[in-house]
Design an enzyme around this catalytic site. Structure first.
Site, PDB file in Angstrom:
ATOM      1  N   THR A   7      -4.973   6.286   0.379  1.00 49.93           N
ATOM      2  CA  THR A   7      -6.214   7.064   0.350  1.00 49.93           C
ATOM      3  C   THR A   7      -6.092   8.227  -0.616  1.00 49.93           C
ATOM      4  OG1 THR A   7      -6.482   6.526   2.670  1.00 49.93           O
ATOM      5  CG2 THR A   7      -7.862   8.292   1.791  1.00 49.93           C
ATOM      6  N   GLU A  30      -9.451   3.957  -1.970  1.00 43.68           N
ATOM      7  CA  GLU A  30      -8.207   3.732  -2.716  1.00 43.68           C
ATOM      8  C   GLU A  30      -8.509   3.045  -4.035  1.00 43.68           C
ATOM      9  OE1 GLU A  30      -4.934   1.984  -0.711  1.00 43.68           O
ATOM     10  OE2 GLU A  30      -5.429   2.840   1.246  1.00 43.68           O
ATOM     11  N   ASP A  45      -9.361   0.253   2.213  1.00 42.01           N
ATOM     12  CA  ASP A  45      -8.350  -0.121   3.213  1.00 42.01           C
ATOM     13  C   ASP A  45      -8.896   0.220   4.599  1.00 42.01           C
ATOM     14  OD1 ASP A  45      -5.977  -0.671   4.543  1.00 42.01           O
ATOM     15  OD2 ASP A  45      -5.089   1.272   4.045  1.00 42.01           O
ATOM     16  N   THR A  80      -9.244  -5.916   3.982  1.00 37.48           N
ATOM     17  CA  THR A  80      -9.115  -4.971   2.869  1.00 37.48           C
ATOM     18  C   THR A  80     -10.090  -5.483   1.809  1.00 37.48           C
ATOM     19  OG1 THR A  80      -6.765  -4.678   3.356  1.00 37.48           O
ATOM     20  CG2 THR A  80      -7.524  -3.956   1.179  1.00 37.48           C
ATOM     21  N   GLU A 130     -11.002   3.656   3.855  1.00 35.28           N
ATOM     22  CA  GLU A 130     -10.080   4.467   3.055  1.00 35.28           C
ATOM     23  C   GLU A 130     -10.385   4.225   1.592  1.00 35.28           C
ATOM     24  OE1 GLU A 130      -6.197   5.401   5.839  1.00 35.28           O
ATOM     25  OE2 GLU A 130      -5.956   3.987   4.216  1.00 35.28           O
ATOM     26  N   ARG A 187      -8.521   3.516  13.639  1.00 35.73           N
ATOM     27  CA  ARG A 187      -7.628   4.645  13.935  1.00 35.73           C
ATOM     28  C   ARG A 187      -7.097   4.632  15.358  1.00 35.73           C
ATOM     29  NH1 ARG A 187      -6.412   5.728   8.829  1.00 35.73           N
ATOM     30  NH2 ARG A 187      -8.261   6.243   7.612  1.00 35.73           N
ATOM     31  N   GLU A 196     -10.430  12.198   8.056  1.00 38.47           N
ATOM     32  CA  GLU A 196     -10.225  13.517   7.455  1.00 38.47           C
ATOM     33  C   GLU A 196     -11.536  14.292   7.388  1.00 38.47           C
ATOM     34  OE1 GLU A 196      -7.554  13.325   3.837  1.00 38.47           O
ATOM     35  OE2 GLU A 196      -7.775  11.201   4.297  1.00 38.47           O
ATOM     36  N   ASP A 226       0.848  -1.188   0.000  1.00 37.43           N
ATOM     37  CA  ASP A 226       0.000   0.000   0.000  1.00 37.43           C
ATOM     38  C   ASP A 226       0.884   1.238   0.000  1.00 37.43           C
ATOM     39  OD1 ASP A 226      -2.452   1.195  -0.181  1.00 37.43           O
ATOM     40  OD2 ASP A 226      -2.846   1.171   1.968  1.00 37.43           O
ATOM     41  N   GLN A 245      -4.380   2.143  15.406  1.00 37.51           N
ATOM     42  CA  GLN A 245      -3.267   2.670  14.617  1.00 37.51           C
ATOM     43  C   GLN A 245      -2.433   3.676  15.409  1.00 37.51           C
ATOM     44  OE1 GLN A 245      -4.642   4.300  10.891  1.00 37.51           O
ATOM     45  NE2 GLN A 245      -2.584   4.783  10.158  1.00 37.51           N
ATOM     46  N   HIS A 280      -4.020  13.653   1.545  1.00 39.82           N
ATOM     47  CA  HIS A 280      -4.264  12.698   2.629  1.00 39.82           C
ATOM     48  C   HIS A 280      -3.100  12.711   3.622  1.00 39.82           C
ATOM     49  CE1 HIS A 280      -5.318   9.011   4.750  1.00 39.82           C
ATOM     50  NE2 HIS A 280      -4.162   8.495   4.419  1.00 39.82           N
ATOM     51  N   LYS A 334      -4.882  -2.327  10.334  1.00 36.22           N
ATOM     52  CA  LYS A 334      -5.238  -2.435   8.922  1.00 36.22           C
ATOM     53  C   LYS A 334      -5.422  -3.885   8.461  1.00 36.22           C
ATOM     54  CE  LYS A 334      -3.759   1.939   7.448  1.00 36.22           C
ATOM     55  NZ  LYS A 334      -4.500   2.825   6.522  1.00 36.22           N
TER      56      LYS A 334
END
Lengths: 440, 440
Positions: A372, A213, A245, A269, A211, A249, A386, A139, A252, A146, A265
């Site tokens: 992202t 992508e 993805d 996916t 996310e 958070r 975001e 990734d 993370q 982003h 993550k």
């Protein structure tokens, strides 16, 4: 980087599969994307298929019937099994021959219609699996918007790190947990450090995010120790899919230093079943995003004159969020973000050249995520972290609802498509996932 | 965590393969490690084999001959193909049955000798490939000594991050570039930021390093969304190999923020051909390394009473470095580090429990690296960056040579073994790689 436009892109081209001629179709005869499918609920063998309107051309059956000869026939055979890895490995000559042969056979008035028509299955009657056996999944982090938005939340003092404008930052993701659109996504548990707490706890994530992508499937690839140059890079990319993805958070934030995201993550996916070839995207090529004044030029191994002209694709993207309340009211999802791939700071050719410059070998069926794809304005952000500014400003939804992060039962649908005056719309279909409650 | 010691571990056990009875042998009848091999230079099919002294039992031929019956016969068939994934997937019942059957058949006086003897190939006449198709490769960071030593160089102000003593830190590595012992390792090129420079350059790495690790092969594994508990974790580990996580420190320093190491590591990872089963290591189990006073207890999902008793293995490790000058003088490598796996902060059971706590699925043949296994004293460091204190204090070698990082032609050999009074030595063989000059 040599996008070829030929008669397979001709917007006047219509198909004897009438649903392919509808204006809003993702799958006109100019597209011809690949998936691996079987009849839903059956135990039939998985095999390759090509979308045309609301139908699928069964490539397994077509290969058995000996539909094409020569290079196209070889490519057909390579696409007839349970993964598209053999077709991906074969390279551009085979890809183009099969595209041409399918384009001709599906045109109105084609002599092949009688042989091909019995080989169609309605998409509504099909189920899908992953289009390839994905050996390695990488990734990237190609959106500077982003990187800046998220960087500000994790590191307010230095959102964009000094390497960003030099290095196409990437990391290795998890292959085993890549699932196809429609698979439920269980909310993960993991260690989180609550604000002001003295020690972490094991808990279900409370900051679950998507996310937006794209995924790029690797074609022939390179041998260990033999880099791919930026000018040859696109010959090693078969096509593009949508990719979500999913990211926790809170996990993370606590785990990502110093070696990057891991459990935040690797629980899931999701990718779309349909892979749109680079050939189909040729009419929508645009110059790479202009670097703002003062940004460095890419180092020579990442630079080529073609990047400025056709390095990017104006591939539109949208995120829909459907809450359980919307579903109960019989409503579809609300669009919460719209953007385009064209804003990416790094192009697909640069990703391949960078990934292999140290000799790392890319293999057929490997998947490269773009990261992202947030665009330059707030409404173009590709993740809730975001859109909600780190959970501080809830995103308003129809019916008086709002979201900072995903709740159980929320369904996220990614869509992608190309459109431009004078060309037929080329769509990627959808990439869909519904959040299931955390397990034990 | 239930190491079983039975008659297959009896130190008095001798084999009719006389080389297996030699005192220093890595492969006595108490070991019985697995590899995938064929006759060197041939185009024979790859198939599973078991080491006994200086010989290999050809499991492909043994399966064809129907050497064993029942569960052992099933396991033999699963080990007879070009990868050991099927055997790894089968689980402990099959592993133990095959170990017992081989142990009995290889003992002095065994009736099976006449059938088995024609199925032996000398190791000197064999070549090896990877023991499994490795779907996903995860690398952990289990040595607090390594994390502290390296952290001090990269982040002098906060060498050990706040999450370290709570989270078994790991990240996903590259599967495609994992190679078997003996494969040359080409010095990678990549972006580096020279000291005091204003912009990075593309250059061959000048700070190429090895990392002394062990690799754990996953057995049955778990389904997506279904975590493995710490008490069940070891049932999902088939065995252990040596692993050299080659690292380009100059690439790493420039690229690793914020998503972790990428090109600095993914150009090559070397593993030993032989996988020693957890069963073989049973007599060498020791308690997990004691956490210093003041360190937190592991969270409950990472804790079990058995960890304190038998969570670790006293598996000795050594690194040899042979320079071209030593080779020219006919000398072997010089030992530059010695340590033991027992010093790791996190045990193998904790790695499996942590990796899957979020539902991430582990699959048969997946590889888990321990991370660099540096011990508590400077001479026990498992990488040159630690041994040379970031390249500042060259490591002295015989003949007046010295190294900060690896030079072209240097050969690194990792060795691992268990030994304890009253037990036969159990060895892992070697993991060898020679540095080739950078390409174009």
């Amino acid at each position: 980087m040599s996008p070829v436009i030929d008669d397979s892109h001709d917007p006047a081209l219509a198909s004897w599969v009438e649903s392919a001629n509808a204006e809003g179709s993702d799958f006109p005869p100019q597209n011809l994307p690949f998936a691996v499918f079987r009849r839903a609920g059956s135990d039939e063998a998985w095999r390759g298929g090509v979308a045309i309107g609301e139908q699928i051309v069964d490539l397994g059956a077509a290969a058995q019937a000996g539909l094409f000869e020569g290079l196209a026939g070889e490519a057909l055979a390579l696409a007839s099994g349970p993964t598209l890895n053999p077709l991906m490995a074969a390279g551009r000559g085979h890809w183009r021959a099969l595209r041409q042969a399918l384009s001709h056979a599906l045109r109105r008035g084609a002599a092949d219609r009688a042989r091909l028509e019995p080989l169609l299955l309605p998409q509504a009657a099909a189920e899908y699996t992953l289009p390839a056996r994905i050996g390695d999944y990488t990734d990237f982090y190609t959106s500077v918007h982003h990187a800046t938005n998220v960087g500000r939340l994790f590191r307010p003092d230095h959102p964009l790190l000094p390497n960003y404008k030099w290095v196409p930052i990437g990391y290795h993701g998890r292959s085993s947990s890549i699932v196809v659109s429609g698979t439920g996504v269980r909310r993960p548990r993991g260690q989180v450090m609550p604000p002001d707490a003295e020690q972490p706890v094991l808990a279900a994530s409370r900051r679950l995010d998507f996310e937006l992508e794209l995924g790029l499937f690797v074609g022939p690839g390179n041998r260990l120790g033999e880099p791919v140059s930026v000018t040859e890079a696109e010959a090693h990319l078969f096509g593009v899919c949508l990719l979500d993805d999913w990211s926790a958070r809170d996990l993370q934030a606590w785990e990502y230093q110093p070696l990057g995201p891991f459990l935040a993550k690797n629980f899931a996916t999701t990718i779309s079943p349909w892979v749109v070839t680079l050939e189909a995207l040729a009419p929508f090529r645009v110059g790479a995003a202009r670097r703002p004044a003062g940004d460095p030029a890419p180092l020579p191994y990442l630079d080529s004159p073609a990047l400025a002209e056709v390095g990017a694709v104006d591939l539109r993207l949208a995120v829909e969020l459907q809450t359980p309340a919307m579903r109960a009211r019989g409503e579809g999802g609300a669009v919460i973000s719209r953007t385009s791939w064209r804003h990416a700071y790094w192009t697909m050719a640069q990703l391949v050249a960078h990934h292999s410059v140290n000799g790392c070998n890319l293999q057929p069926g490997d998947l490269l995520g773009t990261g992202t794809l947030s665009g330059p304005t707030p409404g173009e952000a590709g993740a809730l972290i975001e859109l909600s500014v780190g959970g501080k400003r809830p995103v308003a939804l129809p019916g008086g609802e709002a979201r900072t992060f995903l709740e159980d039962g929320d369904c996220v649908v990614l869509r992608g498509w190309c459109e431009a005056p004078g060309w037929r719309r080329i769509g990627l279909g959808e990439c869909r996932g519904t959040v299931l409650p955390a397990g034990r």
